[in-house]
Structures are given as structure tokens and as C-alpha cells.
Design a protein around this motif. Structure first.
Motif, mmCIF file in Angstrom:
data_model
loop_
_atom_site.group_PDB
_atom_site.id
_atom_site.type_symbol
_atom_site.label_atom_id
_atom_site.label_comp_id
_atom_site.label_asym_id
_atom_site.label_seq_id
_atom_site.Cartn_x
_atom_site.Cartn_y
_atom_site.Cartn_z
ATOM 1 N N SER A 63 10.000 -1.820 -5.476
ATOM 2 C CA SER A 63 11.133 -1.701 -4.554
ATOM 3 C C SER A 63 10.691 -1.757 -3.098
ATOM 4 C CB SER A 63 11.864 -0.383 -4.818
ATOM 5 O OG SER A 63 12.882 -0.174 -3.857
ATOM 6 N N ASP A 64 11.582 -2.284 -2.232
ATOM 7 C CA ASP A 64 11.349 -2.270 -0.785
ATOM 8 C C ASP A 64 11.937 -1.027 -0.129
ATOM 9 O OD1 ASP A 64 10.001 -4.670 -0.869
ATOM 10 O OD2 ASP A 64 11.753 -5.878 -0.325
ATOM 11 N N GLU A 65 12.652 -0.201 -0.896
ATOM 12 C CA GLU A 65 13.131 1.065 -0.345
ATOM 13 C C GLU A 65 11.935 1.924 0.050
ATOM 14 O OE1 GLU A 65 16.176 3.421 -2.181
ATOM 15 O OE2 GLU A 65 16.932 1.696 -3.301
ATOM 16 N N GLU A 66 12.164 2.812 1.030
ATOM 17 C CA GLU A 66 11.063 3.653 1.502
ATOM 18 C C GLU A 66 10.548 4.563 0.378
ATOM 19 O OE1 GLU A 66 8.677 4.683 4.953
ATOM 20 O OE2 GLU A 66 10.217 3.178 4.713
ATOM 21 N N TRP A 67 11.468 5.338 -0.218
ATOM 22 C CA TRP A 67 11.096 6.236 -1.322
ATOM 23 C C TRP A 67 12.144 6.123 -2.430
ATOM 24 C CZ3 TRP A 67 6.408 8.336 -1.400
ATOM 25 C CH2 TRP A 67 5.732 8.528 -0.187
ATOM 26 N N PRO A 68 12.118 5.049 -3.211
ATOM 27 C CA PRO A 68 13.100 4.897 -4.289
ATOM 28 C C PRO A 68 12.822 5.883 -5.429
ATOM 29 C CG PRO A 68 11.419 3.215 -4.474
ATOM 30 C CD PRO A 68 11.154 3.937 -3.178
ATOM 31 N N ALA A 101 6.707 5.845 -3.714
ATOM 32 C CA ALA A 101 6.555 4.981 -2.549
ATOM 33 C C ALA A 101 6.856 3.529 -2.875
ATOM 34 C CB ALA A 101 5.135 5.088 -2.003
ATOM 35 N N GLY A 102 7.671 2.891 -2.022
ATOM 36 C CA GLY A 102 7.997 1.487 -2.197
ATOM 37 C C GLY A 102 6.914 0.563 -1.665
ATOM 38 N N GLN A 103 7.162 -0.739 -1.807
ATOM 39 C CA GLN A 103 6.167 -1.759 -1.468
ATOM 40 C C GLN A 103 5.834 -1.833 0.024
ATOM 41 O OE1 GLN A 103 4.393 -4.327 -3.089
ATOM 42 N NE2 GLN A 103 4.767 -3.302 -5.037
ATOM 43 N N LYS A 104 6.866 -1.721 0.871
ATOM 44 C CA LYS A 104 6.668 -2.056 2.284
ATOM 45 C C LYS A 104 6.554 -0.852 3.209
ATOM 46 C CE LYS A 104 9.071 -6.524 1.964
ATOM 47 N NZ LYS A 104 10.220 -7.330 2.459
ATOM 48 N N GLY A 105 6.621 0.342 2.658
ATOM 49 C CA GLY A 105 6.552 1.532 3.495
ATOM 50 C C GLY A 105 5.133 1.940 3.831
ATOM 51 N N ILE A 106 4.984 3.194 4.271
ATOM 52 C CA ILE A 106 3.689 3.674 4.751
ATOM 53 C C ILE A 106 2.649 3.733 3.638
ATOM 54 C CG2 ILE A 106 2.493 5.635 5.793
ATOM 55 C CD1 ILE A 106 6.125 4.924 6.643
ATOM 56 N N PRO A 107 2.929 4.380 2.485
ATOM 57 C CA PRO A 107 1.934 4.332 1.412
ATOM 58 C C PRO A 107 1.667 2.905 0.931
ATOM 59 C CG PRO A 107 3.466 6.119 1.031
ATOM 60 C CD PRO A 107 4.038 5.289 2.144
ATOM 61 N N GLY A 108 2.709 2.043 0.982
ATOM 62 C CA GLY A 108 2.492 0.646 0.635
ATOM 63 C C GLY A 108 1.454 0.014 1.538
ATOM 64 N N TYR A 109 1.528 0.322 2.825
ATOM 65 C CA TYR A 109 0.515 -0.154 3.782
ATOM 66 C C TYR A 109 -0.863 0.393 3.404
ATOM 67 C CZ TYR A 109 -2.543 0.720 7.721
ATOM 68 O OH TYR A 109 -3.655 0.854 8.502
ATOM 69 N N MET A 110 -0.929 1.683 3.060
ATOM 70 C CA MET A 110 -2.214 2.288 2.705
ATOM 71 C C MET A 110 -2.815 1.583 1.497
ATOM 72 S SD MET A 110 -1.032 6.272 3.220
ATOM 73 C CE MET A 110 -2.633 7.052 2.966
ATOM 74 N N VAL A 146 -1.273 9.309 -6.661
ATOM 75 C CA VAL A 146 -1.427 10.037 -5.412
ATOM 76 C C VAL A 146 -0.192 10.910 -5.232
ATOM 77 C CG1 VAL A 146 -1.873 9.871 -2.936
ATOM 78 C CG2 VAL A 146 -2.704 8.077 -4.479
ATOM 79 N N ILE A 147 -0.391 12.206 -5.089
ATOM 80 C CA ILE A 147 0.756 13.114 -4.988
ATOM 81 C C ILE A 147 0.709 13.897 -3.689
ATOM 82 C CG2 ILE A 147 1.004 13.251 -7.489
ATOM 83 C CD1 ILE A 147 -0.268 15.966 -7.456
ATOM 84 N N ALA A 148 1.896 14.205 -3.187
ATOM 85 C CA ALA A 148 2.027 14.854 -1.883
ATOM 86 C C ALA A 148 1.917 16.372 -2.005
ATOM 87 C CB ALA A 148 3.362 14.489 -1.244
ATOM 88 N N ARG A 149 1.126 16.930 -1.096
ATOM 89 C CA ARG A 149 1.051 18.379 -0.943
ATOM 90 C C ARG A 149 1.838 18.746 0.308
ATOM 91 N NH1 ARG A 149 -4.651 19.584 -0.764
ATOM 92 N NH2 ARG A 149 -4.542 18.244 1.073
ATOM 93 N N MET A 150 2.749 19.694 0.184
ATOM 94 C CA MET A 150 3.526 20.091 1.362
ATOM 95 C C MET A 150 3.839 21.579 1.340
ATOM 96 S SD MET A 150 7.227 18.315 0.463
ATOM 97 C CE MET A 150 6.557 16.857 -0.364
ATOM 98 N N ALA A 203 -2.078 1.837 -7.972
ATOM 99 C CA ALA A 203 -1.754 3.216 -7.617
ATOM 100 C C ALA A 203 -0.248 3.410 -7.550
ATOM 101 C CB ALA A 203 -2.395 3.583 -6.274
ATOM 102 N N ALA A 204 0.148 4.668 -7.598
ATOM 103 C CA ALA A 204 1.537 5.061 -7.376
ATOM 104 C C ALA A 204 1.518 6.356 -6.586
ATOM 105 C CB ALA A 204 2.264 5.252 -8.706
ATOM 106 N N PHE A 205 2.403 6.452 -5.597
ATOM 107 C CA PHE A 205 2.502 7.626 -4.739
ATOM 108 C C PHE A 205 3.760 8.407 -5.100
ATOM 109 C CE2 PHE A 205 -0.773 5.678 -2.411
ATOM 110 C CZ PHE A 205 -1.151 6.413 -1.304
ATOM 111 N N TRP A 206 3.601 9.684 -5.440
ATOM 112 C CA TRP A 206 4.726 10.572 -5.760
ATOM 113 C C TRP A 206 4.900 11.564 -4.624
ATOM 114 C CZ3 TRP A 206 4.636 14.734 -10.222
ATOM 115 C CH2 TRP A 206 5.891 15.354 -10.301
ATOM 116 N N PHE A 207 6.045 11.448 -3.925
ATOM 117 C CA PHE A 207 6.319 12.350 -2.804
ATOM 118 C C PHE A 207 6.921 13.662 -3.300
ATOM 119 C CE2 PHE A 207 8.561 13.969 0.945
ATOM 120 C CZ PHE A 207 7.574 13.846 1.903
#
Length: 344
Positions: A255-260, A234-243, A276-280, A218-222
Motif C-alpha cells: 500500500s501507498d498509505e502511510e500506515w495502512p 508501514a506502507g511503500q512510500k512512507g518513512i519506514p518505506g524509505y528506510m 520491526v516493531i515500534a517502542r513508545m 521486512a515489515a514495520f508494525w507501529f
């Protein structure tokens, strides 16, 4: 992906979660806060002589945590919103002024004569605070609280949104709830909230485990500063990475950056099973609009050839559920539900 080992890790993780959830669900007498209360928070020692009044929050995580604890009457202002407030908090929220949809000014916060400033993100009031630094607030006698999930195991001086030095875990969310519950003498409400979230977290992971995902990525697009620019992923170690880790999905972003920022060519080469894409509701950038995200994915010559786009494997989740908030478990549930449907 090394699936037998991955399943074993997820199984052990699930067992730990279930154990924690069961323990948290046991009845316990909540003690009243004995003031003055001292709290260690992100490298600072805070002392509260009583429950703070005129609280100002910077970031929806802090705001909705306090609403969940039932202390809306103590709040004098909110700011930095990504999604509309949860319906169950609407009555509390209607009584609290919104200082800004994004970052408020230092003056607007101080004008509320706050007894506490609580923030979701360290970069709002940290060493390079966008709103102001902690020393600036503390010199005026205003204590500041940073949600632990944004400072523990994270270096906010590296990378645009910080870099994780250790993988995120939901323990930091629960720690923030428990600390704020103690600060406001709402331990019973805090214990109930944590127990509920832990149980839901365990149930979502158990359901994902039952799906027996194979070679799923998966890949998360904020969002993106502009649709023509590289997206914030979303990077490897952040919140989506946890999910992704807990649900058995491989994150194609290394990347280990939060949102590179990552080029679409790189993402397309990795060809994730799911996007996975963010709705805001925020409209800071054009790509904050989920419909513009979808239109871009279907029209761009690179992204439209991705399997997830061609086969409609796109999951839409509230942006706030991709962050370290009480909505994160709802994000886990939504992603698990989507994965179950995609397998049908």
C-alpha cells in the motif's frame, strides 16, 4: 528482488548522499535572518516580523527540532508525544508545559497566546484539523507551520494517516530544519544539525551496502487499535518505506498509505525476513506497549509460525525514529546495526 539493479540504485543514492554530506560539512558563514521573513509552507505564505514567542508545538518532530535549534525559551507548550524527550533536550523540555500527551484542545493552544503553532502532522491543523484548521488559527492572527515532510508528496485527505503520492525522502526533514532555523534566526545551528544528520545518514547507508543483503524483506508494525484487529503497518512510500529502500530491504506491504491496516494472514504469507516493531511511551492503544506486541507475536497461532518470530528476527525501534523526525537517522543506524547482528 532484482539485486544487481537494486545495488546500483543504492550505490548511486549513497554517492549522492556522500556528496551532499561533504558539501554540507564545508564551513559557511551563517547569515542573520532579515525580518520580515516570508516562508512558503504547505500551500500557505507565512510572514514573520520577528522570531516568534510563545510557540506551541503539536507533535514531537516539531518539538525536538526546535529544541535542537536551541529555542526552548521561545516555547509555551508542547503536545502529541510518542517517546520520552531525548536526554540532551531534557533541560529545555522541563521548562515548557505539556498541554497534552496526545492532541491538545484548540482552547488550550490559543490560551498560550502563541506567536506560532508548529505541527508534525497536517491532520492536526489541516483542512480537517483535529485541533483546529489553519484558517481558524490565522483568523486569530496565529501563524501555523506544518513540517514539510507531512505535506510534500502526500495527500492527507486519503487514508487514515494520509497517502504518499511520491516516495518520502529526508530532504523534506532538512527543509523543515532550515526553514525553522531561518524563522528563529538560528541558521548556524540549523546548518550544523543538517550536516550532522546527512553525514550519519550516508554512513548508515554505506554500512548497509557493505552487508550485501540478499533476498531480505521486512515489515514495520507501529501499533494496532486493538490486538485482535489488523495492525497498522508501514506502507511503500512512507518513512519506514524509505528506510527499507535505502538499506536494501523489500517491504512486504504494497500500500501507498502511510500506515495502512493489514491482516496478519497477509503478512504471514509474505513471511518477511525481519519484523520491526515500534517502542513508545504513548498508551493510546494496548498495542502501543512493546511487551504486549511481543507477547502477541509469540502467542498468536498465525504470527508465531512466521520465520522472523520463530528465529527471533525482531527489531525494536523507537516509534519516533519511524517518523519524519531528527531521530529517523538514529532509526536507520539501529536497523543497520540489527541487520548486521542478525547476519552473524
Amino acid at each position: 528482488m532484482r539485486y544487481p539493479q537494486g545495488r546500483a540504485r543504492r550505490g548511486a543514492f549513497l554517492s549522492a548522499l556522500l556528496g551532499a554530506g561533504l558539501l554540507a560539512a564545508l564551513p559557511a558563514a551563517a547569515q542573520s535572518t532579515a525580518y520580515p521573513l516570508t516562508v512558503e509552507n504547505c500551500g500557505q505564505t507565512l510572514t514573520f516580523p520577528a522570531a516568534p514567542r510563545n510557540v506551541v508545538t503539536i507533535g514531537q518532530a516539531a518539538t525536538e527540532t526546535l529544541y535542537a535549534l536551541g529555542v526552548g525559551e521561545n516555547m509555551a507548550g508542547t503536545s502529541l508525544w510518542f517517546n520520552a524527550v531525548l536526554p540532551e533536550f531534557a533541560a529545555q523540555n522541563d521548562r515548557v508545559p505539556r498541554l497534552d500527551n496526545n492532541a491538545p484542545s484548540f482552547e488550550s493552544v490559543i490560551n498560550k497566546r502563541p506567536g506560532l503553532v508548529a505541527t508534525q502532522f497536517e491532520w492536526m491543523i489541516g483542512a480537517q484539523g483535529v485541533v483546529g484548521t489553519r484558517p481558524q488559527f490565522h483568523e486569530l492572527g496565529v501563524p501555523t507551520y506544518i513540517m514539510p515532510s507531512d505535506c510534500e508528496g502526500k495527500n492527507n485527505l486519503v487514508g487514515a494517516d494520509g497517502t504518499r503520492t511520491a516516495p518520502f525522502t529526508t530532504a523534506t526533514i532538512y527543509k523543515g530544519i532550515e526553514q525553522l532555523a531561518a524563522v528563529f534566526d538560528r541558521q548556524a545551528a540549523g546548518a550544523k544539525l543538517v550536516a550532522d544528520l546527512r553525514a550519519r545518514e550516508a554512513a548508515a547507508v554505506a554500512r548497509a551496502e557493505a552487508l550485501k543483503l540478499t533476498d531480505a524483506s521486512a515489515a514495520f508494525w507501529f501499533s494496532s487499535a486493538d490486538l485482535d484487529l489488523d495492525p497498522y503497518m508501514a506502507g511503500q512510500k512512507g518513512i519506514p518505506g524509505y528506510m527499507m529502500r535505502t538499506l536494501g530491504l523489500r517491504n512486504v506491504v504494497q500500500s501507498d498509505e502511510e500506515w495502512p491496516t493489514v491482516g496478519w494472514e497477509s503478512i504471514a504469507r509474505a513471511n518477511p525476513s525481519v519484523l520491526v516493531i515500534a517502542r513508545m511511551d504513548r498508551r493510546r492503544f494496548p498495542a502501543d506497549d512493546v511487551e504486549k506486541k511481543l507477547a502477541f507475536l509469540r502467542a498468536d497461532p498465525v504470527t508465531r509460525e512466521m520465520t522472523a518470530v520463530r528465529e527471533g528476527r525482531i527489531v525494536i525501534i523507537d516509534a519516533h525514529a519511524m517518523q519524519a523526525t531528527i531521530r529517523l537517522v538514529g532509526g536507520l543506524e539501529a536497523l543497520t546495526e540489527a541487520m548486521a547482528k542478525l547476519r552473524q
